[in-house]
Design an enzyme around this catalytic site. Structure first.
Site, PDB file in Angstrom:
ATOM      1  N   ASN A   1     -11.133  -2.464  -4.888  1.00  0.00           N
ATOM      2  CA  ASN A   1     -10.390  -1.510  -5.726  1.00  0.00           C
ATOM      3  C   ASN A   1     -11.098  -1.190  -7.053  1.00  0.00           C
ATOM      4  O   ASN A   1     -10.766  -0.195  -7.712  1.00  0.00           O
ATOM      5  CB  ASN A   1      -8.955  -1.987  -5.994  1.00  0.00           C
ATOM      6  CG  ASN A   1      -8.047  -1.918  -4.785  1.00  0.00           C
ATOM      7  OD1 ASN A   1      -7.136  -2.729  -4.616  1.00  0.00           O
ATOM      8  ND2 ASN A   1      -8.272  -0.938  -3.904  1.00  0.00           N
TER       9      ASN A   1
ATOM     10  N   ASP B   1       0.829  -1.212   0.000  1.00  0.00           N
ATOM     11  CA  ASP B   1       0.000   0.000   0.000  1.00  0.00           C
ATOM     12  C   ASP B   1       0.865   1.265   0.000  1.00  0.00           C
ATOM     13  O   ASP B   1       1.972   1.269   0.546  1.00  0.00           O
ATOM     14  CB  ASP B   1      -0.915  -0.013   1.232  1.00  0.00           C
ATOM     15  CG  ASP B   1      -2.027   1.029   1.116  1.00  0.00           C
ATOM     16  OD1 ASP B   1      -2.412   1.376  -0.013  1.00  0.00           O
ATOM     17  OD2 ASP B   1      -2.501   1.487   2.170  1.00  0.00           O
TER      18      ASP B   1
HETATM   19  C1  IPE Z   1      -5.298  -2.546   0.120  1.00  0.00           C
HETATM   20  O1  IPE Z   1      -5.033  -1.211  -0.101  1.00  0.00           O
HETATM   21  C2  IPE Z   1      -5.350  -3.292  -1.183  1.00  0.00           C
HETATM   22  C3  IPE Z   1      -4.071  -3.454  -1.873  1.00  0.00           C
HETATM   23  C4  IPE Z   1      -2.912  -3.081  -1.447  1.00  0.00           C
HETATM   24  C5  IPE Z   1      -4.155  -4.097  -3.164  1.00  0.00           C
HETATM   25  P1  IPE Z   1      -6.206  -0.132  -0.225  1.00  0.00           P
HETATM   26  O2  IPE Z   1      -5.543   1.164  -0.459  1.00  0.00           O
HETATM   27  O3  IPE Z   1      -7.193  -0.573  -1.231  1.00  0.00           O
HETATM   28  O4  IPE Z   1      -6.875  -0.226   1.213  1.00  0.00           O
HETATM   29  P2  IPE Z   1      -7.687   0.873   2.042  1.00  0.00           P
HETATM   30  O5  IPE Z   1      -8.694   1.473   1.102  1.00  0.00           O
HETATM   31  O6  IPE Z   1      -6.707   1.874   2.537  1.00  0.00           O
HETATM   32  O7  IPE Z   1      -8.289   0.112   3.169  1.00  0.00           O
HETATM   33  C1  IPE Z   2      -1.766   0.242  -3.325  1.00  0.00           C
HETATM   34  O1  IPE Z   2      -1.488   1.584  -3.340  1.00  0.00           O
HETATM   35  C2  IPE Z   2      -2.036  -0.306  -4.713  1.00  0.00           C
HETATM   36  C3  IPE Z   2      -3.428  -0.711  -4.931  1.00  0.00           C
HETATM   37  C4  IPE Z   2      -4.377  -0.701  -4.033  1.00  0.00           C
HETATM   38  C5  IPE Z   2      -3.786  -1.149  -6.270  1.00  0.00           C
HETATM   39  P1  IPE Z   2      -2.655   2.677  -3.310  1.00  0.00           P
HETATM   40  O2  IPE Z   2      -3.066   2.975  -4.703  1.00  0.00           O
HETATM   41  O3  IPE Z   2      -3.756   2.248  -2.399  1.00  0.00           O
HETATM   42  O4  IPE Z   2      -1.890   3.912  -2.706  1.00  0.00           O
HETATM   43  P2  IPE Z   2      -2.452   4.928  -1.619  1.00  0.00           P
HETATM   44  O5  IPE Z   2      -2.859   4.130  -0.423  1.00  0.00           O
HETATM   45  O6  IPE Z   2      -3.615   5.628  -2.253  1.00  0.00           O
HETATM   46  O7  IPE Z   2      -1.308   5.825  -1.335  1.00  0.00           O
HETATM   47 MG    MG Z   3      -4.099   2.505  -0.414  1.00  0.00          MG
END
Ligand code: IPE
Ligand code: IPE
Ligand code: MG
Length: 242
Positions: free
Chosen positions: A68, A20
């Site tokens: 997502n 993340d």
């Molecule tokens: C968790 O990250 C999912 C992945 C890393 C693929 P998210 O960014 O989707 O999670 P939340 O929304 O902060 O809980």
């Molecule tokens: C994780 O990084 C990747 C996916 C969930 C696909 P994020 O896209 O959630 O990055 P942040 O949390 O918004 O910084």
């Molecule tokens: Mg995230």
């Protein structure tokens, strides 16, 4: 070589990573979020080698959750394109490094070209032995459990399983991780303290590590620090220390 000397017996067999923080990494630098995902994908490739080098038996990465899909279409489309190019270019690594690749999640929801590539990778790598790489794509722990319940109920009606036979072990055979050990260690980068629907069943006794480091910045040295701390944790599984 690992930057710190960790006793081989204290290494986890199975590491899970919630990758993340890609979006914030890019936004903090004034880049579009897509740049963060590209950097995150590079880090993912490095992480595979980090684990392989340390003889870690299994790595499970969370790449795209069932939630997502709720992101703007532009970002989802970019991610799908990135999964395709990254997997295509990692194909050789999987054979060179003897890595078996599984996908956790309903990958049939992706466009045909990605779905076919996924099937090809699973087939090509199925007899590889040195390490297992699970890529959680369109994965959600709750969806996984509901799917398992549905399959189990179907088997019950087909008289393939009786109620008396159902136990935790039997149930886990209906999960995407069938036959695999649970993750010993789960790392979440990006500073949030939650699992966000990752491996809900399998994480029952995983050691959890949360770091503020954003995924594209996650370095081998920090991984070693975490492995070091993992080695010092006492896993009691509800018992008492001997
Ligand atoms: C968790 O990250 C999912 C992945 C890393 C693929 P998210 O960014 O989707 O999670 P939340 O929304 O902060 O809980
Ligand atoms: C994780 O990084 C990747 C996916 C969930 C696909 P994020 O896209 O959630 O990055 P942040 O949390 O918004 O910084
Ligand atoms: Mg995230």
């Amino acid at each position: 070589m690992p930057s710190v000397d960790i006793d081989k017996n204290s290494l986890p067999d199975h590491v899970g990573v919630i990758m993340d923080g890609n979006g914030r990494w890019a936004q903090r630098r004034g880049f579009p979020r897509s740049k963060g995902h590209i950097e995150g994908a590079k880090r993912f490739r490095k992480m595979i080698f980090c684990c392989r080098k340390r003889n870690i038996k299994a790595l499970t990465v969370y790449a795209f959750s069932t939630e997502n899909w709720g992101r703007p279409k532009l970002e989802v489309d970019l991610l799908i394109k990135l999964f395709k190019t990254q997997l295509q270019s990692a194909l050789l690594d999987f054979s060179d490094e003897n890595i078996k690749v599984n996908f956790l999640g309903d990958v049939s929801k992706f466009p045909d070209s990605l779905h076919m590539l996924i099937k090809k990778i699973v087939k090509i790598s199925e007899n590889n032995k040195k390490m297992t790489l699970n890529i959680a794509l369109n994965y959600g722990g709750r969806a996984e459990i509901v799917n398992a319940v549905k399959s189990l109920v179907s088997e019950y009606f087909e008289r393939k399983v009786s109620i008396a036979e159902i136990d935790e072990n039997k149930f886990s055979n209906f999960l995407y991780t069938k036959g695999q050990s649970d993750p010993d260690l789960i790392i979440r980068t990006g500073g949030e303290f939650r699992l966000s629907n990752f491996l809900l069943w399998q994480s029952a006794y995983s050691e959890l590590f949360f770091t503020k480091t954003l995924w594209p910045d996650f370095k081998e040295s920090e991984f070693d620090e975490i492995l070091n701390e993992y080695a010092s944790r006492k896993r009691r599984y509800g018992g008492i220390q001997a």
